[in-house]
Design an enzyme around this catalytic site. Structure first.
Site, PDB file in Angstrom:
ATOM      1  N   ASP A 136       0.799  -1.314  -0.072  1.00 50.18           N
ATOM      2  CA  ASP A 136       0.061  -0.067  -0.090  1.00 50.18           C
ATOM      3  C   ASP A 136       1.027   1.137   0.160  1.00 50.18           C
ATOM      4  OD1 ASP A 136      -2.227  -1.739   0.192  1.00 50.18           O
ATOM      5  OD2 ASP A 136      -2.530  -1.071   2.271  1.00 50.18           O
ATOM      6  N   LYS A 182      -5.897  -7.354   0.209  1.00 48.88           N
ATOM      7  CA  LYS A 182      -7.048  -8.023   1.295  1.00 48.88           C
ATOM      8  C   LYS A 182      -6.776  -9.452   1.830  1.00 48.88           C
ATOM      9  CE  LYS A 182     -11.153  -5.555  -0.389  1.00 48.88           C
ATOM     10  NZ  LYS A 182     -11.415  -4.923   0.687  1.00 48.88           N
ATOM     11  N   ASP A 230     -11.334  -5.590   6.272  1.00 53.41           N
ATOM     12  CA  ASP A 230     -10.582  -6.804   6.132  1.00 53.41           C
ATOM     13  C   ASP A 230     -10.150  -7.291   7.657  1.00 53.41           C
ATOM     14  OD1 ASP A 230     -10.185  -6.655   3.418  1.00 53.41           O
ATOM     15  OD2 ASP A 230      -8.385  -5.340   3.241  1.00 53.41           O
ATOM     16  N   ALA A 274     -10.104  -0.994  14.825  1.00 56.92           N
ATOM     17  CA  ALA A 274      -9.152  -0.694  13.551  1.00 56.92           C
ATOM     18  C   ALA A 274      -9.261   0.820  13.064  1.00 56.92           C
ATOM     19  CB  ALA A 274      -9.210  -1.581  12.554  1.00 56.92           C
TER      20      ALA A 274
END
Length: 319
Positions: free
Chosen positions: A16, A43, A259, A289
């Site tokens: 990423d 993912k 995810d 998260a």
């Protein structure tokens, strides 16, 4: 089953590249990024890390290039203690990349270049049959080639291994393959794309989505979970249907939260928890998260997630 049950994740692995901005640019506009970071993503990798942190024994099956991004990915996986025997290098494609922009609102935009992920084709998957058979549960996502997902469903059905698929993005997987999923995990947009809740309003309450999830059991998949972001999630199986509201939190970065939810869900399903209880824990994990930046770096360990869900290792609410 018990804590530490084996989860085989067949999925994408990306690096990423994330920019943090005040707001998203309009078409043709340039905006200045406040900061930039490069990290493990995809993912498949994200969900594998979430399942690992939730206590599962995880085996990741993925493909990367023979490049610097692959070295970065292996470094992170090794640091986290994930098995990498199923992560193979290919020489004719780069490691997959996701270009992500995160606004101050916490929302994000993502552009994915599949790269080496596309080398995980049906023939490559056939060679992984023994690894698939070793799992209490197999988990996959929509970032792989459609033919690979369909072959995976065939293998899991033949091996009598539970298959969880997060159909993100909502690719055109055959109805036969979707019918094997237990559960099929989708967000509201993905749900509508496959004929679940097509007429549901954008701001519809959980209970309305709950009824549509229930109606999809047996029609679309063996069981169904619909994630609804800050609202929570709904799920349904032949045993019943449930709505799990999300706690109110201040979102800093929503990247990878879905995810985190799915990987956590799979880990607790693999150890024998019910779909309703696994959803409760997964909603708590996702809420934790979004309160930190990044993808896998924002995922909380098992103890913190169970505490947030107000459950203990045996599934009871602590006194």
């Amino acid at each position: 089953m018990a804590r530490g049950a084996r989860v085989v994740v067949v999925g994408s692995l990306n690096v990423d590249a994330t920019s943090y901005v005040e707001r998203f640019p309009e078409p043709g506009e340039t905006v200045t990024s406040r900061t930039f970071r490069t990290a493990l993503g995809g993912k498949g990798a994200n969900q594998a890390v979430a399942a690992h942190l939730a206590g599962a024994e995880v085996e990741l099956v993925a493909r990367v290039g023979d490049d610097a991004n692959a070295a970065l990915a292996f470094g992170v996986l090794d640091r986290l203690g994930l098995a990498t025997a199923g992560v193979e290098r290919v020489r004719d494609a780069p490691t997959g990349v996701a270009q992500i922009t995160v606004a101050d609102s916490g929302e994000n935009t993502v552009i994915v270049t599949g790269g080496a992920n596309l080398a995980l084709d049906p023939a490559a998957l056939d060679a992984e049959r023994a690894r698939l058979a070793s799992g209490a549960l197999v988990l996959s996502q929509g970032e792989l080639p459609i033919a690979t997902i369909e072959r995976l469903a065939e293998h899991c059905a033949a091996l009598d291994v539970r298959l969880v698929v997060n159909l993100a993005p909502p690719v055109a997987v055959s109805a036969t393959a979707l019918a094997v999923c237990d559960p099929l995990v989708v967000n509201e947009h993905e749900a509508r794309a496959i004929g679940i809740g097509e007429d549901v309003a954008v701001d519809a309450p959980l209970e309305e989505w709950r009824s549509h999830a229930a109606a999809a059991v047996g029609r679309v998949a063996r069981s169904v979970v619909v994630t609804l972001g800050a609202v929570g999630a709904v799920g349904a199986s032949p045993e019943g249907d449930w709505a799990e509201p999300a706690p109110e939190v201040v979102a800093v970065d929503t990247t990878g939260a879905g995810d985190c939810f799915t990987g956590t869900l799979a880990a607790f399903l693999a150890e024998g928890r019910s779909l309703a209880e696994s959803m409760r824990i997964a909603v708590a994990a996702g809420a934790l998260a979004v309160q930190a930046r990044g993808t896998v770096d924002s995922y909380a360990p098992r103890a913190a997630v169970l505490a947030a869900a107000q459950l203990d290792d045996e599934g009871a609410s602590p006194a």
